[in-house]
Write an enzyme that holds these catalytic residues in place. Sequence first.
Site, PDB file in Angstrom:
ATOM      1  CB  SER A 174      -0.871   0.025   1.251  1.00  0.00           C
ATOM      2  OG  SER A 174      -1.535   1.266   1.369  1.00  0.00           O
ATOM      3  CE1 TYR A 190      -4.086  -1.988   5.120  1.00  0.00           C
ATOM      4  CE2 TYR A 190      -3.268   0.193   4.555  1.00  0.00           C
ATOM      5  CZ  TYR A 190      -3.767  -1.033   4.162  1.00  0.00           C
ATOM      6  OH  TYR A 190      -3.919  -1.324   2.820  1.00  0.00           O
ATOM      7  CE  LYS A 224      -1.528  -3.756   3.185  1.00  0.00           C
ATOM      8  NZ  LYS A 224      -1.656  -4.994   2.405  1.00  0.00           N
ATOM      9  CB  THR A 234     -12.137  -2.269  -2.880  1.00  0.00           C
ATOM     10  OG1 THR A 234     -11.531  -1.935  -1.628  1.00  0.00           O
ATOM     11  CG2 THR A 234     -11.122  -2.113  -3.996  1.00  0.00           C
TER      12      THR A 234
HETATM   13  N1  LIG Z   1      -8.835  -0.816  -1.076  1.00  0.00           N
HETATM   14  C1  LIG Z   1      -7.852   0.036  -0.900  1.00  0.00           C
HETATM   15  O1  LIG Z   1      -8.035   1.258  -0.870  1.00  0.00           O
HETATM   16  C2  LIG Z   1      -6.448  -0.475  -0.728  1.00  0.00           C
HETATM   17  C3  LIG Z   1      -5.399   0.444  -0.755  1.00  0.00           C
HETATM   18  C4  LIG Z   1      -4.114  -0.003  -0.598  1.00  0.00           C
HETATM   19  C5  LIG Z   1      -3.864  -1.344  -0.409  1.00  0.00           C
HETATM   20  N2  LIG Z   1      -4.887  -2.217  -0.381  1.00  0.00           N
HETATM   21  C6  LIG Z   1      -4.569  -3.630  -0.146  1.00  0.00           C
HETATM   22  O2  LIG Z   1      -5.042  -4.395  -1.224  1.00  0.00           O
HETATM   23  C7  LIG Z   1      -5.395  -5.694  -0.762  1.00  0.00           C
HETATM   24  C8  LIG Z   1      -6.798  -6.028  -1.225  1.00  0.00           C
HETATM   25  O3  LIG Z   1      -7.681  -5.044  -0.736  1.00  0.00           O
HETATM   26  P1  LIG Z   1      -9.227  -4.995  -1.175  1.00  0.00           P
HETATM   27  O4  LIG Z   1      -9.627  -3.587  -1.137  1.00  0.00           O
HETATM   28  O5  LIG Z   1      -9.422  -5.786  -2.391  1.00  0.00           O
HETATM   29  O6  LIG Z   1      -9.874  -5.713   0.109  1.00  0.00           O
HETATM   30  P2  LIG Z   1     -11.161  -6.645   0.206  1.00  0.00           P
HETATM   31  O7  LIG Z   1     -11.530  -6.624   1.638  1.00  0.00           O
HETATM   32  O8  LIG Z   1     -12.173  -6.314  -0.808  1.00  0.00           O
HETATM   33  O9  LIG Z   1     -10.569  -8.094  -0.166  1.00  0.00           O
HETATM   34  C9  LIG Z   1      -9.652  -8.730   0.672  1.00  0.00           C
HETATM   35  C10 LIG Z   1      -9.820 -10.236   0.539  1.00  0.00           C
HETATM   36  O10 LIG Z   1      -8.870 -10.828   1.442  1.00  0.00           O
HETATM   37  C11 LIG Z   1      -9.526 -11.878   2.145  1.00  0.00           C
HETATM   38  N3  LIG Z   1      -8.891 -12.069   3.452  1.00  0.00           N
HETATM   39  C12 LIG Z   1      -8.906 -11.229   4.507  1.00  0.00           C
HETATM   40  N4  LIG Z   1      -8.246 -11.766   5.531  1.00  0.00           N
HETATM   41  C13 LIG Z   1      -7.789 -12.964   5.111  1.00  0.00           C
HETATM   42  C14 LIG Z   1      -7.034 -14.000   5.707  1.00  0.00           C
HETATM   43  N5  LIG Z   1      -6.629 -13.904   6.968  1.00  0.00           N
HETATM   44  N6  LIG Z   1      -6.722 -15.085   4.968  1.00  0.00           N
HETATM   45  C15 LIG Z   1      -7.146 -15.204   3.699  1.00  0.00           C
HETATM   46  N7  LIG Z   1      -7.886 -14.271   3.081  1.00  0.00           N
HETATM   47  C16 LIG Z   1      -8.195 -13.170   3.780  1.00  0.00           C
HETATM   48  C17 LIG Z   1     -10.973 -11.414   2.299  1.00  0.00           C
HETATM   49  O11 LIG Z   1     -11.840 -12.506   2.541  1.00  0.00           O
HETATM   50  C18 LIG Z   1     -11.215 -10.734   0.965  1.00  0.00           C
HETATM   51  O12 LIG Z   1     -11.705 -11.636  -0.007  1.00  0.00           O
HETATM   52  C19 LIG Z   1      -5.229  -5.672   0.761  1.00  0.00           C
HETATM   53  O13 LIG Z   1      -3.981  -6.231   1.094  1.00  0.00           O
HETATM   54  C20 LIG Z   1      -5.251  -4.191   1.087  1.00  0.00           C
HETATM   55  O14 LIG Z   1      -4.547  -3.881   2.257  1.00  0.00           O
HETATM   56  C21 LIG Z   1      -6.182  -1.828  -0.540  1.00  0.00           C
END
Ligand SMILES: NC(=O)c1ccc[n+]([C@@H]2O[C@H](COP(=O)([O-])OP(=O)(O)OC[C@H]3O[C@@H](n4cnc5c(N)ncnc54)[C@H](O)[C@@H]3O)[C@@H](O)[C@H]2O)c1
Length: 366
Positions: free
Chosen positions: A257, A272, A276, A307
Amino acid sequence: MAAATRSVRLATRLAAVPRFSAARTATLSVAQRAAFSVSARRFKSGVIGETEVPVTVYTPDSKGVASSSSDHFSIPVKGGASRSPEPAAEEDEAVTPLDEKVFQQMPRTMQKMSVMGKVIIITGGARGLGNHMARACAEAGAKAIVIFDANQELGDESAAELHQKSGLPVSFFKVDVRDGDAINAAVQNVVDLYGAPDVLVNSAGIADSNIPAETYDPAMFRRLIDINLTGSFLMSQSVGRAMMAAGKPGSIILVASMSGSIVNYPQEQSCYNASKAGVIQFGKSLAAEWAKYNIRVNCISPGYMDTALNKVPALDAQKKIWKSLTPQDRLGAVDDLNGLCVFLASDASSFMTGSNVAIDGGYTLY
Ligand SMILES: NC(=O)c1ccc[n+]([C@@H]2O[C@H](COP(=O)([O-])OP(=O)(O)OC[C@H]3O[C@@H](n4cnc5c(N)ncnc54)[C@H](O)[C@@H]3O)[C@@H](O)[C@H]2O)c1
């Protein structure tokens, strides 16, 4: 000087945010903290240590036609218990896999930018960014897509949908990325089903937000680090070992991130951000260690993405601030990581390892 310039720019941009004021932010924070802590509390007692990993495998018939039936079985694991699914939904989109004949006709550069014939494991692939990267890999020529996710219901649904839409072999393994034994059992099963993985995309992750450090529950802190950071390690170790055992070159893509490099504003989310930052430095270290095995490791650092993670009504006011601090003046779309994911997975990025690439609409420029 640079810091002073940044604060002036920040102040200028914040002044442009409608109805923004320190008092308003403080008020919102109180209301929002409760909302943001809900999912964290729900999983606080989440148990890791499954006794078995349920698996669903979809295989096309001999003519390559998608099948509506699937094989269900479980892999035995020494360990614990399970947890309930999270609600979420993804929009309906077509997934057109890259045809072998079309691939043969493509110019060499475009061929190298595909993932033709590769076995790809995607954690967190049940929804969100991971799910869309899985779709992109299916379109870019993957031989098989394997989703690892803790959410049984959503994972199974996503795998069925991807198989139906693409006709490709798709599997879902209900795996919690904190559970090393379950991961090892599942990765061994992937090797048995499709051969050693060529690519790991680690997108599983959670976010606690609007929690001041002085009141952060240590158990919640540990849980988040365990999923975001230790999970990245456990997945990389298991998949890396399978690649090494097969003597295969590989590509590991860790979804970090921008929060691993900057401090977000205005929400307080030290854990968080720390998790990251750990993922980014872990990725760089692994890239240096595993270059000798021809395994590349790179990070994608998204900015604010539109998302389910951020689709919380209590975040609406903060989203205005996030947008105002993003030069492109928008949140990222759920498929905005797809192109880079495919590129990093492909042989076109073969001299790229240890990189951390931001996809943030320019947020980190200020
Ligand atoms: N959405 C954002 O703004 C954003 C920004 C920067 C980074 N990210 C990173 O991108 C990645 C995906 O984010 P997203 O927005 O798609 O999130 P999301 O919550 O839509 O999807 C995350 C998925 O991970 C799964 N998950 C959670 N904990 C788990 C575990 N312990 N074991 C296995 N699966 C698990 C969930 O069931 C879900 O399907 C994450 O690592 C998040 O930190 C997201």
